[in-house]
Design an enzyme around this catalytic site. Structure first.
Site, mmCIF file in Angstrom:
data_model
loop_
_atom_site.group_PDB
_atom_site.id
_atom_site.type_symbol
_atom_site.label_atom_id
_atom_site.label_comp_id
_atom_site.label_asym_id
_atom_site.label_seq_id
_atom_site.Cartn_x
_atom_site.Cartn_y
_atom_site.Cartn_z
ATOM 1 N N GLU A 171 3.823 -4.853 12.144
ATOM 2 C CA GLU A 171 2.995 -3.650 11.964
ATOM 3 C C GLU A 171 1.804 -4.066 11.124
ATOM 4 O O GLU A 171 1.936 -4.278 9.917
ATOM 5 C CB GLU A 171 3.816 -2.560 11.253
ATOM 6 C CG GLU A 171 4.975 -2.029 12.066
ATOM 7 C CD GLU A 171 4.522 -1.323 13.321
ATOM 8 O OE1 GLU A 171 3.448 -0.698 13.307
ATOM 9 O OE2 GLU A 171 5.232 -1.404 14.334
ATOM 10 N N GLY A 205 2.047 -5.834 7.360
ATOM 11 C CA GLY A 205 1.073 -6.564 6.545
ATOM 12 C C GLY A 205 -0.175 -6.866 7.346
ATOM 13 O O GLY A 205 -0.509 -6.156 8.310
ATOM 14 N N CYS A 232 -3.420 1.523 6.798
ATOM 15 C CA CYS A 232 -3.678 0.832 8.070
ATOM 16 C C CYS A 232 -4.356 1.755 9.072
ATOM 17 O O CYS A 232 -5.068 1.312 9.955
ATOM 18 C CB CYS A 232 -2.373 0.292 8.636
ATOM 19 S SG CYS A 232 -1.142 1.589 8.853
ATOM 20 N N ASN A 269 0.796 -1.236 0.000
ATOM 21 C CA ASN A 269 0.000 0.000 0.000
ATOM 22 C C ASN A 269 0.828 1.286 0.000
ATOM 23 O O ASN A 269 0.420 2.281 -0.591
ATOM 24 C CB ASN A 269 -1.065 -0.002 1.097
ATOM 25 C CG ASN A 269 -0.512 -0.056 2.488
ATOM 26 O OD1 ASN A 269 0.602 -0.547 2.704
ATOM 27 N ND2 ASN A 269 -1.255 0.432 3.450
#
Ligand code: NAD
Length: 493
Positions: A250, A230, A284, A154
């Site tokens: 993370e 991820g 995220c 991303n």
């Protein structure tokens, strides 16, 4: 970048094809069509890279800290010289709008390289007092060894910078495997590392599927730490394969945004829109669900519907477009499934809720009203451009919604009541809480990560926190008395 572009791996200072010779298509998600071929690495390629990284360890560890930092700074300078090309790649490979999101990421990609180079020089050990008067105790940092870095698609230019330079400056060598849909961006960074003259074997790039290449890196006895950004599902697999190796995870979030009755919906709609729609919701820290005080629900929903119209999606090369596609078909199907689930359970689509009628993996910016406690959108990360709203009549009800999800990365609260802001900020089970703004605030020197009691990660990334993860704390005890002086009294002596 034509259709014939070829993206190779980088091992032991040189570009190489897969041992097997296999390739896969690099897909432009805005067209749903290929733009090049990527070397498809396997366990064999991962092994070659692990060996190269181990061979380079000793020599790299002896390079002075100052010199290692110079290499990182050189990578940053070279990255800055290639900003425009990098933005083009981000537009082609990820569908990020060229004049907005792609440019923003390309402009900032060098930052963590500079921060690692700056902070490592001030990353001191300590002298520690001891009760025993004959002991002098010192702690200092030494490298862990070979770090396996696994990064998502991303923010494929920015996120590798959260691992690679911090590992390098602390004297580690690295084997890096990016998400398969981010290979072209990874190759561009690797070119900069090569051009900066970083010695062979210090950073190695292996392309290919996570469950082969990534798994080999994680499970090998010859890698010594794993840094992974991820999904929680992948982290679960990695945790079971990494054994006692240190892991920094993370992971995903489903940030609640809580809007109390003392704010003006018109004033905060742009912030919430940005939290939900930026990067097509593929962040995220996205605002995954919005809880609003009952009496503001109508106005906030209407304001967000208006806001959604500013998120023009389509051809990412068009200067008017501010929202790109989802990364792949699976992602866009997941967004559609979450919206359908919410609607089945009683939610109403205020705007959006479809895949637009043009090629590529797009999903319309969507506002949903009245989602229920048990809907997927409340319990899992959607990772799409959806702003789901539901109302609460009292704080207990808001807590019930918040606590129905065990992801906890970033939350936001909007209120003018300082006492309430403190109380909620302290109690929300997320690694970060933002008061009165959008959820995406972070800078590379600041800590970031999920709270331990949820599925959003383990450890903290950012500045000295990453330096700490990339190092082992060595303790040296000097005895300054006679060797026998410090022995405890023993019966019979
Ligand atoms: P993913 O979990 O599919 O993949 C992440 C990385 O792990 C990739 O490099 C992949 O190749 C590798 N991988 C996959 N399976 C593996 C296995 N079995 N063994 C070893 N490695 C394996 O995630 P993604 O779809 O690329 O990224 C999206 C996710 O990342 C979202 O959940 C998002 O919230 C999260 N994310 C978190 C942060 C954060 O800072 N907390 C930042 C960005 C993205």
């Amino acid at each position: 970048m034509g259709d014939s572009a070829e993206y190779l791996m980088y091992v032991d200072g040189g570009w190489r094809r897969a041992v097997s010779g296999a390739t896969y298509d690099a897909i432009d998600p805005a067209r749903g069509a290929p733009f090049g071929k990527v070397a498809r690495g396997s366990r064999d390629d991962a092994q070659l890279a692990i060996h190269a990284a181990n061979r380079a360890r000793d020599t790299w560890g002896k390079v002075s800290l100052w010199e290692r930092c110079d290499y990182a700074r050189r990578v940053a300078d070279i990255r800055d010289q290639h900003k425009e090309e990098l933005a083009d790649i981000l537009c082609t490979e990820l569908g990020k709008p060229r004049h907005g999101e792609a440019k923003m990421e390309a402009d900032e990609a060098s930052q963590p390289w500079r921060i690692a180079a700056e902070q490592a020089k001030y990353f001191e050990g300590h002298t520690k007092p001891a009760a025993d008067p004959s002991k002098r105790v010192l702690t200092f940092w030494r490298p862990r060894g070979v770090v396996a870095a696994l990064t998502p698609w991303n923010f494929p230019a920015a996120i590798p910078g959260e691992y690679l330079p911090f590992a390098m400056v602390m004297g580690n060598t690295v084997v890096w495997s990016p998400a398969p849909t981010a290979a072209a961006t990874a190759c561009k960074l690797m070119e900069c590392i090569h051009e900066a003259g970083v010695p062979a074997g210090v950073v190695n790039l292996v392309l290919g599927p996570g469950n082969e290449v990534g798994d080999e890196l994680v499970a090998s006895r010859d890698t010594h730490a794993v840094g992974m950004t991820g999904s929680p599902q992948t982290a679960q697999v990695i945790a079971s394969r990494a054994g006692v190796k240190p892991c920094l995870f993370e992971l995903g979030g489903n940030g609640p945004i809580i809007v109390f009755p003392d704010v003006d919906p018109a004033e905060i709609a742009a912030s919430i829109g940005f939290a939900c729609f930026f990067a097509a919701g593929q962040v995220c820290s996205s605002g995954g669900r919005i809880l609003v005080a009952e009496r503001l629900q109508r106005d906030l929903t209407d304001a967000l519907v208006e806001e959604s119209k500013r998120w023009i999606h389509g051809d990412p090369w068009d200067p008017n477009v501010v929202m790109g596609p989802q990364n792949n078909l699976q992602s866009v199907n997941k967004v559609a499934a979450h919206v359908a689930d919410a609607v089945t359970k009683g939610a109403r689509i205020a705007v959006g809720g479809h895949r637009p009628d043009h090629p590529g993996f797009f999903y319309e910016p969507t506002v949903l009203e009245n989602y229920t406690l048990d809907s997927l959108i409340n319990r899992e990360e959607t990772f799409g451009p959806v702003a789901p709203i539901t109302s609460f009549s009292n704080e207990d009800e808001a807590w019930r919604y918040v606590n129905a999800c065990d992801l906890g990365l970033v939350s936001a609260i909007f209120t003018r009541d300082v006492e309430r802001a403190w109380r909620w900020a302290e109690q929300l089970n997320t690694g970060m809480t933002i008061v009165n703004d959008w959820t995406h605030f972070w800078e590379h020197h600041l800590p970031f990560g999920g709270l331990a009691s949820n599925r959003s990660g383990i450890g903290r990334i950012g500045g000295r926190h990453t330096l700490e993860f990339m190092s082992d704390l060595k303790i040296i005890v000097f005895n300054v008395g006679r060797p026998s002086e410090g022995l405890p009294p023993m019966a019979g002596r």
